[in-house]
Design a protein around this motif. Structure first.
Motif, PDB file in Angstrom:
ATOM      1  N   LEU A  29       0.826  -1.208   0.000  1.00 28.37           N
ATOM      2  CA  LEU A  29       0.000   0.000   0.000  1.00 28.37           C
ATOM      3  C   LEU A  29       0.861   1.260   0.000  1.00 28.37           C
ATOM      4  O   LEU A  29       0.556   2.230  -0.704  1.00 28.37           O
ATOM      5  N   TYR A  30       1.928   1.237   0.774  1.00 30.93           N
ATOM      6  CA  TYR A  30       2.837   2.378   0.805  1.00 30.93           C
ATOM      7  C   TYR A  30       3.478   2.588  -0.568  1.00 30.93           C
ATOM      8  O   TYR A  30       3.554   3.718  -1.070  1.00 30.93           O
ATOM      9  N   SER A  31       3.905   1.518  -1.189  1.00 31.76           N
ATOM     10  CA  SER A  31       4.532   1.610  -2.505  1.00 31.76           C
ATOM     11  C   SER A  31       3.555   2.140  -3.547  1.00 31.76           C
ATOM     12  O   SER A  31       3.908   2.996  -4.368  1.00 31.76           O
ATOM     13  N   VAL A  32       2.331   1.643  -3.532  1.00 32.63           N
ATOM     14  CA  VAL A  32       1.317   2.120  -4.472  1.00 32.63           C
ATOM     15  C   VAL A  32       1.039   3.602  -4.242  1.00 32.63           C
ATOM     16  O   VAL A  32       0.924   4.383  -5.200  1.00 32.63           O
ATOM     17  N   ALA A  33       0.952   4.002  -2.978  1.00 30.77           N
ATOM     18  CA  ALA A  33       0.722   5.416  -2.676  1.00 30.77           C
ATOM     19  C   ALA A  33       1.858   6.281  -3.229  1.00 30.77           C
ATOM     20  O   ALA A  33       1.606   7.358  -3.784  1.00 30.77           O
ATOM     21  N   LEU A  34       3.090   5.834  -3.095  1.00 32.05           N
ATOM     22  CA  LEU A  34       4.224   6.588  -3.638  1.00 32.05           C
ATOM     23  C   LEU A  34       4.119   6.726  -5.154  1.00 32.05           C
ATOM     24  O   LEU A  34       4.399   7.793  -5.714  1.00 32.05           O
ATOM     25  N   ILE A  35       3.720   5.659  -5.807  1.00 31.18           N
ATOM     26  CA  ILE A  35       3.598   5.693  -7.271  1.00 31.18           C
ATOM     27  C   ILE A  35       2.445   6.616  -7.693  1.00 31.18           C
ATOM     28  O   ILE A  35       2.602   7.445  -8.591  1.00 31.18           O
TER      29      ILE A  35
END
Length: 171
Positions: A136-142
Motif C-alpha cells: 500500500l505504501y509503494s502504491v501510494a508513492l507511485i
C-alpha cells in the motif's frame, strides 16, 4: 524513534497485559523502534541490533514458556515460525535478490519467532500484513508520483508494523 517505541510498548502492555511473555514483546517493541528508524534513515537493519535479537527473543520466550499454559507447545511453534519465515525470506532473497535486503532476511527470523509464539493465525496475519502495508505504501508513492515502479523502499518498518498488527489482533 522514542515516541514510536513508547507507543508500541504502551499498545503491547494494553493488549498483552501482565503475562509472562510481556517482557519478550517489550524487548521487541524497543529494538523494533530503533530498527525501524534506522532502516528509514539509512536503509539498513544493522547486525548489532538484529542478530542479538535471536538469542534474546528465544531466551525471553523460553523463560515465559515455563510460566505459561501450553508454554512448551508455544515455544516449539515459535521455533517453527522462526524457521519458516526465515526460510521464506531466504528463498525470496535468492530468487529475487533486489526485492529484499539481507537485513530484511535477518529480521524475518526474529519476527517469525514472535509470531510463531502467538500461533498459526497470528503468524499468517503478520506475514500478510507486512506485505500489504509495504504494498500500500509503494502504491501510494507511485500514485503520488514520488517514486517509480522500480523504486525501492525500506521494508523493515513494514515487517515490524505487520508484526505489531498481528500481536494486537491475536495476543
Amino acid at each position: 524513534m522514542l515516541l514510536t517505541g513508547v507507543v508500541a510498548l504502551a499498545l503491547l502492555v494494553w493488549r498483552i497485559g501482565l503475562r509472562p511473555d510481556l517482557a519478550a514483546f517489550a524487548y521487541l517493541a524497543c529494538v523494533g523502534a530503533v530498527l525501524g528508524a534506522v532502516d528509514i534513515a539509512l536503509r539498513r537493519l544493522p547486525d548489532p541490533l538484529t542478530l542479538p535479537s535471536y538469542p534474546i527473543g528465544a531466551a525471553l520466550l523460553g523463560a515465559a514458556a515455563a510460566f505459561t499454559d501450553d508454554g512448551g507447545d508455544r515455544f516449539v511453534d515459535a521455533l517453527i515460525g522462526f524457521g519458516v519465515l526465515w526460510g521464506l525470506f531466504v528463498l525470496q532473497w535468492v530468487v529475487l535478490p533486489r526485492a529484499l535486503g539481507l537485513g530484511d532476511v535477518k529480521l524475518s527470523g526474529v519476527l517469525g519467532l514472535y509470531l510463531g509464539w502467538l500461533g498459526y493465525d497470528a503468524w499468517t496475519f503478520g506475514v500478510l500484513a507486512m506485505f500489504v502495508f509495504g504494498g500500500l505504501y509503494s502504491v501510494a508513492l507511485i500514485v503520488l508520483r514520488r517514486a517509480s515502479r522500480g523504486a525501492t523502499i525500506p521494508f523493515g518498518p513494514f515487517m515490524l508494523l505487520g508484526t505489531l498488527a498481528a500481536v494486537l489482533v491475536h495476543a
